[in-house]
Structures are given as C-alpha cells and as structure tokens.
Design an enzyme around this catalytic site. Structure first.
Site, mmCIF file in Angstrom:
data_model
loop_
_atom_site.group_PDB
_atom_site.id
_atom_site.type_symbol
_atom_site.label_atom_id
_atom_site.label_comp_id
_atom_site.label_asym_id
_atom_site.label_seq_id
_atom_site.Cartn_x
_atom_site.Cartn_y
_atom_site.Cartn_z
ATOM 1 N N ARG A 60 0.835 -1.198 0.000
ATOM 2 C CA ARG A 60 0.000 0.000 0.000
ATOM 3 C C ARG A 60 0.868 1.244 0.000
ATOM 4 O O ARG A 60 1.922 1.283 0.657
ATOM 5 C CB ARG A 60 -0.909 0.016 1.235
ATOM 6 C CG ARG A 60 -2.024 -1.005 1.206
ATOM 7 C CD ARG A 60 -2.893 -0.913 2.441
ATOM 8 N NE ARG A 60 -2.169 -1.333 3.644
ATOM 9 C CZ ARG A 60 -1.697 -0.513 4.574
ATOM 10 N NH1 ARG A 60 -1.868 0.805 4.448
ATOM 11 N NH2 ARG A 60 -1.061 -0.972 5.627
ATOM 12 N N HIS A 120 1.488 -20.356 4.062
ATOM 13 C CA HIS A 120 0.632 -20.964 5.084
ATOM 14 C C HIS A 120 -0.667 -21.354 4.399
ATOM 15 O O HIS A 120 -1.148 -20.650 3.505
ATOM 16 C CB HIS A 120 0.392 -19.974 6.221
ATOM 17 C CG HIS A 120 -0.532 -20.469 7.289
ATOM 18 N ND1 HIS A 120 -0.429 -21.728 7.838
ATOM 19 C CD2 HIS A 120 -1.596 -19.881 7.909
ATOM 20 C CE1 HIS A 120 -1.375 -21.884 8.758
ATOM 21 N NE2 HIS A 120 -2.094 -20.792 8.803
ATOM 22 N N GLY A 146 10.510 -16.337 10.255
ATOM 23 C CA GLY A 146 11.105 -15.616 9.139
ATOM 24 C C GLY A 146 12.543 -15.189 9.367
ATOM 25 O O GLY A 146 13.403 -15.382 8.488
ATOM 26 N N GLU A 239 12.782 -21.596 37.350
ATOM 27 C CA GLU A 239 12.486 -23.023 37.246
ATOM 28 C C GLU A 239 11.383 -23.323 36.242
ATOM 29 O O GLU A 239 11.438 -24.330 35.545
ATOM 30 C CB GLU A 239 12.098 -23.583 38.628
ATOM 31 C CG GLU A 239 13.226 -23.561 39.638
ATOM 32 C CD GLU A 239 14.450 -24.313 39.144
ATOM 33 O OE1 GLU A 239 14.307 -25.352 38.482
ATOM 34 O OE2 GLU A 239 15.579 -23.852 39.406
ATOM 35 N N GLU A 243 14.407 -22.138 32.341
ATOM 36 C CA GLU A 243 15.088 -23.387 32.002
ATOM 37 C C GLU A 243 14.359 -24.181 30.917
ATOM 38 O O GLU A 243 14.871 -25.217 30.454
ATOM 39 C CB GLU A 243 15.280 -24.236 33.259
ATOM 40 C CG GLU A 243 16.263 -23.602 34.240
ATOM 41 C CD GLU A 243 16.740 -24.561 35.319
ATOM 42 O OE1 GLU A 243 16.521 -25.771 35.160
ATOM 43 O OE2 GLU A 243 17.333 -24.090 36.298
#
Length: 340
Positions: A60, A120, A146, A239, A243
């Site tokens: 656009r 997609h 990407g 935790e 991790e």
C-alpha cells in the site's frame, strides 16, 4: 521446463524433496512478486534475491513495510501493479486479510499464466481464496520463523519446509514449488509433500495445544502454584520458564530419548513419573476437541469473526503474575536487549 524431480504427479504425502533435487532454472527469467513484507515476506524476498531471482514487492502507498522494502533495495509498487508484473505472486498477508485483498487487488490483475503461492495453508484450506481451475497454486511453508529462515539462508543453509499444490493446478506446479522452496532455503533437511489442509490443521493444532497455548498456560499455572506456596517469584520464574529453553534445545537436537540421557537422573525420573499425571486423559480429550474444532472450520470461523479480540486478550495476559515477573527478571538476564 527443466527436469521432473517427482516420480509421479501428484506425489504422495510424505514424499521428501532433497535440496539437490530441485531445479532452480524454473525461476530463471521469472519475476516473483511478494505481497506482504512482514517478517516472513521479508525473508522470502531477501532469500530469493540472494538466489538470483528477480523480486518486486507490492505494498500500500505510504506503508511502513513498503518503505522498509524500498530501503532494502527492492522495487516497490502498488499491489495491483506489482501483481500484474509478477510471474509468481506470493501472498504473505495476515490470514484475516487474505480474502478481501485477493478478491480486490490480486485475482483481477494476475497474468493469465501467473502462479500464486502461499507460505501458510489457511486461506486455501478454509476457502478464503479459491484459485481459478488451471491456475498454478502452491504452498511452501518453512518450518521456522522468518528471521531464522533469512539468517540460515545468509549463512548458506536453510530450514526444512512443507510443499503442497492444489488439485486443480497443472502437474508441473510441483516442480515450480520445489524450485521456489530451493531458492528460499526451505529444502535444507528436506521438503516434505503435504496438502494445504494438512499443513494448516497441523500448524494450528501445534500452536494452540502446544507452542502458543498449552505450554504457555502450563508455565503460568506452574508459576502461580509455586508463588502461592510461598516460593520467591524469581526462583519460580527460573524453574518454570527460564530453564525451558535448556530442554527444548536438547529436544530439538537429540529428540526425547537423547534429552532424557542428558539431564540428571532426578529430573529424568521425576519427568517420566509425574508428567503423565499432568497430561492425563482429560487433557487428551480437550486436545481432541480442539483438533475437531480446527478440522471442522469452527476455529477458522471464530478467528475471522473475533480476530480483533487478540489485542485485548494479550493485554490481559500481560498483566498476569508470570508476565510481570518476566519484566523484572529479563532485563537482568539480557541487559543489552530491549524487551517488550
């Protein structure tokens, strides 16, 4: 037309195209038009150009992404003009915008023999875009984000990809799809033949049940349980969230069996015995219901009606205890990187 790389047309699902099999000459002398210069569109454009393919971008007038494409050295034209100039027109727009833009700015301006492509499957799988019979229409879906795709291609590598072609496309569309996948770096590790629908359904299921839905809710719930039990937020964050990357990296590189061998005996035993108590038959039934909603088109209809709600939902999540804790911890972990 170059060499035929498939033993039969259409190739059966599960067929794998190797990187060295594709015939890049099928794109020689053709102009590829990229419509939608977001993260994935930008990666495709840059990788195609790096592979020697002529690329123009449709945008656009005055858009920020059009300006970005121009600054990257691409010819930028209004969408109808860019479409009219393309021999292959790659649609990289948001799913919710695809139908309107295709009907207004794409389909009326396509060359008679131009091919259209997607990264997609949503638009074709759920009838948002219905290519004319005989129009070459293919899917090249990279199995990577990407920026990852572009960085890997710049280093001479790439990512695996999924390939599909509509039933009404000419048979040679499969070779064009493979050539496009080769040029964008989507055959490293293999290009796996599938269908638009299978790619779309599996992608949405993975996002909702695991990657962007199930895992996030599991992290939020685990964090809340620890904090409610009196444990420090930073400890709980490390935790339950920090991790996670350790485990996903091990899974990505070594698979489940290899991951189990590389973690502590305590972690392996705890995971093997307690994991099934978390993901039980009730959770599996919820997964089956979500899969059925995707397959039936119920989720697609809901998304197209309510996609504007995602900003409100994201704002609510940003106010969760886990998100607030992350905003405290992350600047210490990554002081040189801005966090949103």
């Amino acid at each position: 037309m170059g060499k035929n790389i498939f033993k039969q047309y259409p190739p059966p699902p599960g067929t794998v195209v190797e990187h060295g099999d594709a015939d890049g000459s099928l794109l020689a002398g053709r102009t590829v038009t990229i419509i939608g210069y977001g993260t994935m569109g930008r990666a495709h454009a840059l990788n195609l150009r790096r592979s020697g393919v002529e690329v123009i971008v449709g945008s656009r007038t005055g858009s920020a992404t059009g300006k970005m494409a121009g600054e990257s050295g691409f010819t930028v034209l209004p969408v109808p003009e860019a479409v009219a100039a393309g021999d292959v027109v790659m649609l990289m727009l948001p799913d919710e915008a695809m139908a309107e833009v295709h009907a207004r700015d794409i389909d009326p301006h396509l060359k008679p023999d131009a091919a259209i492509g997607f990264a997609h499957g949503f638009a074709v799988a759920f009838d948002q875009v219905k290519p004319s019979p005989g129009r070459a229409c293919f899917l090249v879906a990279p199995k990577g984000q990407g920026d990852m795709l572009e960085a890997a291609h710049a280093d001479g590598s790439g990512v695996p990809g999924l390939l599909a072609v509509t039933d009404s496309s000419p048979p040679e569309t499969w070779d064009l799809a493979a050539a496009y996948a080769h040029a964008t770096g989507c055959l490293v590790g293999g290009g796996f033949v599938t269908t638009f629908r299978a790619e779309c359904v599996s992608d949405q299921f993975g996002e909702q049940v695991v990657l962007c839905g199930g895992v996030i809710e599991l992290l939020k719930s685990a964090f809340d349980v620890m904090v409610d039990a009196g444990y420090d937020e930073a400890n709980a964050y490390f935790e339950c969230v920090h991790e996670l990357k350790l485990i996903t990296d091990l899974l990505h590189r070594h698979g489940i069996e290899g991951m189990r061998k590389k973690i502590s005996g305590t972690a392996a035993y705890g995971g093997l015995t307690r994991g099934p108590r978390i993901i039980d038959d009730r959770v599996r039934e919820n997964m089956r219901r979500i899969l059925a909603e995707i397959e039936s088109g119920e989720f697609a209809d809901e998304f197209l009606r309510n996609h504007g709600d995602k900003e409100k939902l994201a704002r609510a999540e940003a106010d969760s205890r886990l998100a607030r804790s992350g905003r405290k911890v992350l600047p210490r972990l990554y002081p040189d990187k801005a966090t949103d």
